[in-house]
Design an enzyme around this catalytic site. Structure first.
Site, short mmCIF file in Angstrom:
data_model
loop_
_atom_site.label_atom_id
_atom_site.label_comp_id
_atom_site.label_asym_id
_atom_site.label_seq_id
_atom_site.Cartn_x
_atom_site.Cartn_y
_atom_site.Cartn_z
N LYS A 102 0.82 -1.22 0.00
CA LYS A 102 0.00 0.00 0.00
C LYS A 102 0.85 1.26 0.00
CE LYS A 102 -0.04 -2.23 4.12
NZ LYS A 102 -0.22 -3.68 4.35
N VAL A 129 -5.25 -3.37 0.72
CA VAL A 129 -6.22 -2.71 1.59
C VAL A 129 -7.06 -3.75 2.32
CG1 VAL A 129 -8.15 -1.10 1.68
CG2 VAL A 129 -6.35 -0.75 -0.01
N GLU A 187 4.35 -4.32 15.40
CA GLU A 187 5.76 -4.54 15.14
C GLU A 187 6.62 -3.82 16.18
OE1 GLU A 187 6.79 -4.19 11.04
OE2 GLU A 187 4.70 -4.41 10.44
N LYS A 202 -4.04 3.30 2.86
CA LYS A 202 -5.17 2.49 2.37
C LYS A 202 -6.37 3.36 2.00
CE LYS A 202 -3.60 -1.38 5.23
NZ LYS A 202 -3.69 -1.93 6.61
#
Lengths: 433, 433
Positions: A102, A129, A187, A202
């Site tokens: 994206k 997306v 993360e 997105k």
């Protein structure tokens, strides 16, 4: 169809696993087999561990992306470079491209789609997306009859997981983030997620497809949840709302709104009840009315579901002449509009305000007078003792709709009052109907 | 593209209106204009009133369905004949066909799709299932990577409206039906809706597309909501469930389940919170996990949204060679499986039972002993005084999963007990996960 994978991470392993597991059924659907013939990976040993021993591994990404016997290049590297360069090289070599990237498309989509158009190939990006939810296909094809009025999405699972944890378990942001990291939903470097950048990538793509305008990430208003206070989640709940990080794009008479920010949504809406790492996208069309699409927004196999759906699409339709294909951005490339993306100051919405004040006579009167003078009306009001100090109190307000610049002006005046003791918290509220 | 409409009712008026209103945007999406050139209607005066003065009206349906200058025939008549005959004639004349007629496809789909295949034309039917929700496209294309495990849908707005009214307002079935008729959510002859036939038509089509089997309406188990008692809605709610008329198709080791019946769903599920005339379909895929698609299941413009999406699809892709199109039933026509549809006796599910008994010692022991002997275990139990008679009581049970034939046997034994005073109410329960 002969597929080359660029990248050998989590999603690549999902793609290989699902293609193998479902190969019979995929062949019955697509009319012919879909086979990964080679993988480009920086670390072949690690890649073999992730994808299995059977696949030829290459270190030269560019050579694989342009190799003669490859029909479709699947880009799963992420990031802007060298992904951009490799995708463009594959397109120039006449390959169809499937990507889950994206960021790449939000930044370089116009260039990439134009190149694909002029070389007569498809660039498919369902996986970019909302993970496994076929929302690109819904907007581009399933709802093609509609003049789309707005699209609103919970399109980042990490932040939705954090917000659910904050609400359900009363955690503060830092603890909820730590929990998400521990469980693999966030993360180690969570910036793209929690600062709203991923959601903005997105919603920018959905904006282009909904309204037939170019991809314009640089015009998006982006605000994440890093500074969100648990107190506001609780106050919102008392007022009948839940706070979600919403990507929102809406057509108004003046132009197009394109924005990502924490948003109050009425608790009774399905959208407010999308919890944990799940994603959901609402599309409001003039003919169909409200629609909602719900599913997993991330994860190896959910993302692979969308990557492979694109592979099946291309396999089924690859003999179509390039002039008669579904256009990349839903509208024919020559038919994009120049409707402007509105600056945030021109956006019209309603607001949640929390104003931390000295508990003394006349404060509330001053605040409401300023709002009235700026032409704003109040929808609901709470006054709650502030935990720390019994001389202080929180005034919580919901306003009716107004223009953002008017709210900016009102807040500047309210902030300047002597009795206002902390920066005013301002969140936006959407009824989604 | 030149379109002929067969039928001039509500949906036809929606199609004409949306095509006109959105013609510029549709052209930007589809690459060329889509124009209704003629309408076949039994009553031209009435049709003009519904569709406007500008459209040529014809009384000869067959002549219009096969007319040289027509590219796509849109069948909006409903019913089996003459719709079947006209659709087949259009196909033989080389026309693409778009239809909203679920009854036609549930009964004659195999014949119609085979004819379309051999004449190289498309028969598109997005509007036949769940109105404006693009669920056909999702199952056929968007989720094509998955081995689909089950599909469950609230796919009849009339019955969902009635069930919502019964729960929210405490109405009995007859009053809720009358209210639905008054508001236009139910027809004067509501049989197809309330007896589950309409939902069965739709889930039959989804079954074929999910599992790659022929259309087999005659094998569906169909039970409506006509006999549903408000008491069971209230007891279900006390146990944490809502009752929905669910169309359900599931793959098991023995074969495929295909069934429509009132179903208890956990109240916390999004699916349980689909209220009023709205529709929703869940699809569980092995890669994507659970997905949900929500929107309006009926109404002139919502249905037109799907009809026109099909028109845009055909317009975009009409030059594709017939061997490389998306197959009608998601799987290639030569690749259908002969997996059997299971008889209801072989279906495995869990149950809600309400047993009206004489309130005396030992009754509950007898009932639970019979269930245990039949190998069934109890998940939850309520005992509630029956309103009318203080010597009577309602025993409400939730069971764990078992085979339907075992439950049939157990209920025959329970029904035969002297202390059981009325026919046992048996509903099915699905966790949808």
């Amino acid at each position: 169809m002969r597929i080359a994978l660029l990248g050998a991470g989590t999603v690549a392993s999902g793609v290989v696993r699902v293609l193998q597991r479902n190969q019979d059924e995929l062949c019955r659907r697509a009319g012919r087999g879909i086979e990964v013939v080679a993988v480009a990976a920086r670390n072949a040993a690690k890649a073999r561990q992730a994808l299995g021993e059977g696949l030829p591994m290459h270190a030269d990404f560019l050579a694989l992306a342009t190799r003669e016997d490859v029909d479709i290049v699947v880009e799963l590297m992420g990031g802007l470079e060298p992904a951009r360069e490799l995708v463009l090289a594959a397109i120039r070599a006449g390959k169809h491209v499937v990507t889950a990237n994206k960021a790449l498309l939000a930044h370089h989509g116009n260039e990439i789609f134009a190149a694909a158009q002029s070389h007569g190939v498809v660039v498919a990006f369902e996986a970019a997306v909302a993970g496994g939810i076929p929302i690109i296909k819904a907007v581009r094809e399933g709802l093609a009859a509609n003049r789309i009025e707005w699209v609103a999405g919970i399109i980042n699972g990490t932040t939705n997981f954090i917000l659910s944890s904050m609400r359900e378990q009363g955690l503060d942001f830092a603890s909820a983030l730590a929990k998400a990291q521990q469980l693999g939903y966030a993360e180690a470097d969570p910036g793209f997620d929690i600062d709203g950048v991923d959601a903005a990538h997105k919603i920018t793509l959905l904006c282009a497809m909904a309204f037939g305008v170019p991809v314009q990430f640089q015009r998006a208003h982006v605000q994440g949840i890093r500074d969100l206070d648990g107190a506001d989640i609780r106050y919102a709940e008392q007022l009948g709302y839940r706070i979600k990080l919403l990507g929102l794009t809406r057509r108004s008479q003046q132009g197009i709104e394109l924005r990502v920010h924490p948003t109050l949504i009425p608790s009774a809406r399905l959208m407010a009840n999308v919890e944990g790492a799940m994603n959901a996208v609402m599309v409001q069309g003039d003919a169909v009315g409200p629609t909602l699409f719900y599913g997993k927004g991330a994860g190896a196999e959910a993302t692979a579901s969308s990557v492979i759906a694109d592979l099946v699409d291309i396999t089924r339709l690859h003999t179509a002449d390039p002039e008669h294909r579904v256009p990349h951005l839903a509208f024919q490339p020559g038919a994009l509009a120049d409707t402007p993306i509105l600056p945030m100051s021109q956006v019209r919405t309603s607001y949640y305000l929390r104003i931390h004040v000295r508990d003394e006579a006349g404060v509330l009167a001053e605040i409401t007078r300023i709002l009235a003078e700026q032409g704003m009306s109040i929808d609901a009001l709470l006054q709650r003792p502030s935990g720390e100090n019994d001389q202080h109190t929180d005034v919580i307000l919901l306003t009716h709709e107004t223009l953002e610049w008017r709210m900016d002006e009102a807040l500047a005046r309210i902030q300047a009052l002597d009795s206002v003791l902390a920066p005013v918290v301002r969140l936006r509220k959407e009824e989604l109907r």
